[in-house]
Design a protein around this motif. Structure first.
Motif, short mmCIF file in Angstrom:
data_model
loop_
_atom_site.label_atom_id
_atom_site.label_comp_id
_atom_site.label_asym_id
_atom_site.label_seq_id
_atom_site.Cartn_x
_atom_site.Cartn_y
_atom_site.Cartn_z
N GLY A 72 -16.32 1.50 -7.72
CA GLY A 72 -15.85 2.47 -6.73
C GLY A 72 -14.38 2.82 -6.88
N TYR A 73 -13.53 1.80 -7.06
CA TYR A 73 -12.11 2.07 -7.26
C TYR A 73 -11.91 2.92 -8.51
CZ TYR A 73 -10.51 -1.40 -3.81
OH TYR A 73 -10.24 -2.10 -2.65
N GLN A 74 -12.59 2.59 -9.57
CA GLN A 74 -12.46 3.31 -10.84
C GLN A 74 -12.83 4.78 -10.67
OE1 GLN A 74 -11.46 1.55 -13.90
NE2 GLN A 74 -10.92 3.67 -14.27
N ILE A 75 -13.92 5.05 -9.98
CA ILE A 75 -14.36 6.44 -9.75
C ILE A 75 -13.27 7.23 -9.03
CG2 ILE A 75 -16.00 7.88 -8.46
CD1 ILE A 75 -18.10 5.60 -9.02
N VAL A 76 -12.77 6.68 -7.92
CA VAL A 76 -11.79 7.40 -7.11
C VAL A 76 -10.48 7.58 -7.88
CG1 VAL A 76 -10.34 7.25 -5.04
CG2 VAL A 76 -12.79 6.76 -4.90
N ILE A 77 -10.00 6.53 -8.50
CA ILE A 77 -8.72 6.61 -9.22
C ILE A 77 -8.82 7.58 -10.38
CG2 ILE A 77 -7.09 5.29 -10.62
CD1 ILE A 77 -7.63 2.96 -8.55
N LYS B 9 -0.12 -3.88 -13.94
CA LYS B 9 1.03 -4.49 -13.27
C LYS B 9 0.67 -5.93 -12.91
CE LYS B 9 3.45 -0.64 -12.89
NZ LYS B 9 4.57 -0.38 -13.75
N THR B 10 1.68 -6.79 -12.83
CA THR B 10 1.46 -8.19 -12.49
C THR B 10 1.29 -8.32 -10.97
OG1 THR B 10 3.81 -8.69 -12.15
CG2 THR B 10 2.93 -8.94 -14.41
N TYR B 11 0.71 -9.46 -10.57
CA TYR B 11 0.54 -9.71 -9.14
C TYR B 11 1.88 -9.66 -8.42
CZ TYR B 11 -4.41 -11.20 -9.24
OH TYR B 11 -5.77 -11.24 -9.35
N VAL C 259 -3.11 -0.96 -4.54
CA VAL C 259 -3.20 -2.20 -5.33
C VAL C 259 -4.13 -1.99 -6.52
CG1 VAL C 259 -4.05 -4.59 -5.30
CG2 VAL C 259 -2.59 -3.76 -3.44
N ALA C 260 -5.26 -1.37 -6.29
CA ALA C 260 -6.22 -1.12 -7.38
C ALA C 260 -5.58 -0.25 -8.46
CB ALA C 260 -7.48 -0.46 -6.83
N LYS C 261 -4.87 0.78 -8.06
CA LYS C 261 -4.18 1.64 -9.02
C LYS C 261 -3.20 0.84 -9.87
CE LYS C 261 -2.02 5.60 -8.02
NZ LYS C 261 -1.44 6.68 -7.22
N LEU C 262 -2.43 -0.01 -9.23
CA LEU C 262 -1.43 -0.81 -9.94
C LEU C 262 -2.09 -1.84 -10.85
CD1 LEU C 262 1.09 -1.16 -6.99
CD2 LEU C 262 1.42 0.19 -9.08
N LEU C 263 -3.19 -2.44 -10.41
CA LEU C 263 -3.92 -3.37 -11.27
C LEU C 263 -4.43 -2.66 -12.51
CD1 LEU C 263 -5.89 -5.41 -8.60
CD2 LEU C 263 -4.26 -6.36 -10.25
N ARG D 267 -8.66 -10.35 -4.56
CA ARG D 267 -9.95 -9.83 -4.10
C ARG D 267 -10.20 -8.45 -4.70
NH1 ARG D 267 -9.25 -8.56 1.16
NH2 ARG D 267 -8.53 -10.67 1.48
N ILE D 268 -9.17 -7.62 -4.74
CA ILE D 268 -9.32 -6.27 -5.31
C ILE D 268 -9.53 -6.36 -6.82
CG2 ILE D 268 -8.11 -4.09 -5.71
CD1 ILE D 268 -6.82 -4.65 -2.87
N ASN D 269 -8.83 -7.29 -7.45
CA ASN D 269 -9.03 -7.47 -8.89
C ASN D 269 -10.48 -7.86 -9.20
OD1 ASN D 269 -7.86 -7.48 -11.57
ND2 ASN D 269 -8.19 -9.69 -11.53
#
Length: 99
Positions: free
Chosen positions: A87-92, A58-60, A50-54, A76-78
């Motif tokens: 954290g999501y940004q670092i991993v992605i 991508k739209t909800y 989901v984080a990658k797609l956001l 919540r992820i957004n």
């Protein structure tokens, strides 16, 4: 400046230190199959997707179709992406660098 987590504790530090010792995908599977339920592993994996797609803008509704995540989970992820600890940004970013 070092990041100061509001959740930092010695037992969590030890968990993360343990994860950092894993060297292969097989070792990750072995550890996470022991420590998490199948549903927990699926939920964590779904959140990363989901984080990658956001981040790909991508739209909800597109994300909901692709991942089966609820709009509440996507929201919540957004919030984590916008206001969180990066954290999501670092991993992605690191996953993209490896491709």
């Amino acid at each position: 400046m070092a990041y100061e987590s509001k959740f930092a504790r010695e037992d969590i530090d030890e968990l993360f230190d343990g994860i950092l010792t894993l060297k292969t995908r097989e070792e990750c599977y072995r550890f996470f199959e022991d420590i998490c339920t199948v549903n927990e592993i699926h939920a964590i994996s779904q959140r990363l997707q989901v984080a990658k797609l956001l981040m790909q803008k991508k739209t909800y509704s597109e994300i909901e179709k692709l991942t089966s995540a609820s709009t509440a989970t996507i929201s919540r992820i957004n919030k984590c992406i916008v206001y969180g600890a990066d954290g999501y940004q670092i991993v992605i970013n690191r996953l993209e660098e490896e491709e």
